[in-house]
Write a protein that holds these residues in place. Sequence first.
Motif, PDB file in Angstrom:
ATOM      1  N   ASN A 157      30.729   0.721  58.828  1.00 21.17           N
ATOM      2  CA  ASN A 157      30.851  -1.327  58.815  1.00 21.17           C
ATOM      3  C   ASN A 157      29.139  -1.222  58.322  1.00 21.17           C
ATOM      4  O   ASN A 157      29.451  -1.773  56.832  1.00 21.17           O
ATOM      5  N   ASP A 158      28.283  -0.209  58.230  1.00 22.36           N
ATOM      6  CA  ASP A 158      26.834  -0.725  57.892  1.00 22.36           C
ATOM      7  C   ASP A 158      26.211  -0.751  56.154  1.00 22.36           C
ATOM      8  O   ASP A 158      26.309  -0.871  55.850  1.00 22.36           O
ATOM      9  N   ALA A 159      27.008   0.702  55.925  1.00 20.70           N
ATOM     10  CA  ALA A 159      27.197   0.678  54.224  1.00 20.70           C
ATOM     11  C   ALA A 159      27.936   0.458  53.683  1.00 20.70           C
ATOM     12  O   ALA A 159      27.462  -0.248  52.738  1.00 20.70           O
ATOM     13  N   HIS A 160      28.991  -0.029  54.159  1.00 22.02           N
ATOM     14  CA  HIS A 160      30.341  -0.431  53.017  1.00 22.02           C
ATOM     15  C   HIS A 160      30.810  -1.976  53.635  1.00 22.02           C
ATOM     16  O   HIS A 160      31.647  -2.681  53.124  1.00 22.02           O
ATOM     17  N   GLY A 161      30.114  -2.456  55.019  1.00 21.29           N
ATOM     18  CA  GLY A 161      30.832  -3.987  55.526  1.00 21.29           C
ATOM     19  C   GLY A 161      32.098  -3.797  56.174  1.00 21.29           C
ATOM     20  O   GLY A 161      32.778  -2.165  56.326  1.00 21.29           O
ATOM     21  N   LEU A 204      39.267   0.666  57.641  1.00 19.24           N
ATOM     22  CA  LEU A 204      39.218   2.708  58.030  1.00 19.24           C
ATOM     23  C   LEU A 204      40.193   3.146  59.057  1.00 19.24           C
ATOM     24  O   LEU A 204      40.650   4.171  59.397  1.00 19.24           O
ATOM     25  N   LEU A 205      40.107   1.647  59.864  1.00 12.65           N
ATOM     26  CA  LEU A 205      40.800   1.939  61.397  1.00 12.65           C
ATOM     27  C   LEU A 205      42.219   1.771  61.570  1.00 12.65           C
ATOM     28  O   LEU A 205      42.664   2.299  61.779  1.00 12.65           O
ATOM     29  N   ALA A 206      42.699   1.553  59.941  1.00 15.86           N
ATOM     30  CA  ALA A 206      43.912   1.136  60.253  1.00 15.86           C
ATOM     31  C   ALA A 206      44.465   2.636  59.271  1.00 15.86           C
ATOM     32  O   ALA A 206      45.574   3.248  59.939  1.00 15.86           O
ATOM     33  N   LYS A 237      41.310  12.894  52.756  1.00 15.70           N
ATOM     34  CA  LYS A 237      40.705  12.114  52.217  1.00 15.70           C
ATOM     35  C   LYS A 237      41.625  10.918  52.620  1.00 15.70           C
ATOM     36  O   LYS A 237      42.514  11.119  51.486  1.00 15.70           O
ATOM     37  N   LEU A 238      41.163   9.728  52.928  1.00 21.18           N
ATOM     38  CA  LEU A 238      41.680   7.950  52.546  1.00 21.18           C
ATOM     39  C   LEU A 238      40.432   7.466  52.301  1.00 21.18           C
ATOM     40  O   LEU A 238      40.058   7.410  52.123  1.00 21.18           O
ATOM     41  N   GLN A 239      41.863   7.134  51.119  1.00 19.63           N
ATOM     42  CA  GLN A 239      41.469   5.966  50.194  1.00 19.63           C
ATOM     43  C   GLN A 239      41.877   4.453  50.231  1.00 19.63           C
ATOM     44  O   GLN A 239      42.705   4.336  50.629  1.00 19.63           O
ATOM     45  N   MET A 240      40.144   4.120  49.753  1.00 17.75           N
ATOM     46  CA  MET A 240      40.307   2.813  50.287  1.00 17.75           C
ATOM     47  C   MET A 240      40.536   1.829  49.428  1.00 17.75           C
ATOM     48  O   MET A 240      40.562   1.956  47.879  1.00 17.75           O
ATOM     49  N   LYS A 241      40.800   0.829  49.206  1.00 20.46           N
ATOM     50  CA  LYS A 241      41.448   0.133  48.380  1.00 20.46           C
ATOM     51  C   LYS A 241      40.581  -0.645  47.483  1.00 20.46           C
ATOM     52  O   LYS A 241      40.628  -0.181  46.015  1.00 20.46           O
ATOM     53  N   ASN A 242      38.933  -0.326  47.905  1.00 22.26           N
ATOM     54  CA  ASN A 242      38.652  -0.624  46.382  1.00 22.26           C
ATOM     55  C   ASN A 242      37.553   0.350  45.961  1.00 22.26           C
ATOM     56  O   ASN A 242      36.891   0.961  45.065  1.00 22.26           O
ATOM     57  N   GLY A 243      38.279   1.675  45.771  1.00 23.20           N
ATOM     58  CA  GLY A 243      38.459   2.880  44.823  1.00 23.20           C
ATOM     59  C   GLY A 243      37.758   4.114  46.381  1.00 23.20           C
ATOM     60  O   GLY A 243      37.169   5.035  46.001  1.00 23.20           O
ATOM     61  N   LEU A 244      37.072   4.178  46.602  1.00 21.48           N
ATOM     62  CA  LEU A 244      36.257   4.868  48.247  1.00 21.48           C
ATOM     63  C   LEU A 244      36.985   5.246  48.644  1.00 21.48           C
ATOM     64  O   LEU A 244      37.772   5.143  49.000  1.00 21.48           O
TER      65      LEU A 244
END
Length: 164
Positions: A48-52, A59-61, A112-119
């Motif tokens: 949360n601190d680094a990415h919001g 990430l929880l989902a 490795k969990l792929q986030m919508k923003n590419g992270l």
Amino acid sequence: LTITDDTTGLYNVRHLYDVLGQELKRCGQLKHPLSLAFLDLDQFKLVNDAHGHLVGSELLARTGRQLQDLSRKQDWCFRYGGDEFVILMPDTGAKAALTRAGDLLYALMETKLQMKNGLELSVRASVGLATAPLDGTTVHEIIGAADIRMYLVKSNWRGKVGVA
């Protein structure tokens, strides 16, 4: 909707208390064991601190979905709250639960969990295990025992499974 967590789509803590109570009664009558794994994500606040918080919620989902995918058909997955999850394992003794929780934790941490923003993010977790009737026969005894063991792991090692 009253039994589902909005963020993860898993069952919520209210439903956990109902299902755990019913399963404790059923397993008690049948003289079958019942195990519960209490997972707390390690250093989740840093995400949360680094990415919001939006990335944190995503990430929880994704973690919840991964836990569901890694669990057996007969297991129940719940979001307890915050970054805490519970996996209820009916008809599962302490030894089998330890193996199951260890395998699940390892697989989760390797994902490795792929986030919508590419992270691409991964998670670590600390896990506490409790088994009825060895560790108690009530909802609060089982959750309490697993919670205490999770905090012991979190305080000393992180990324492990704690048992009695």
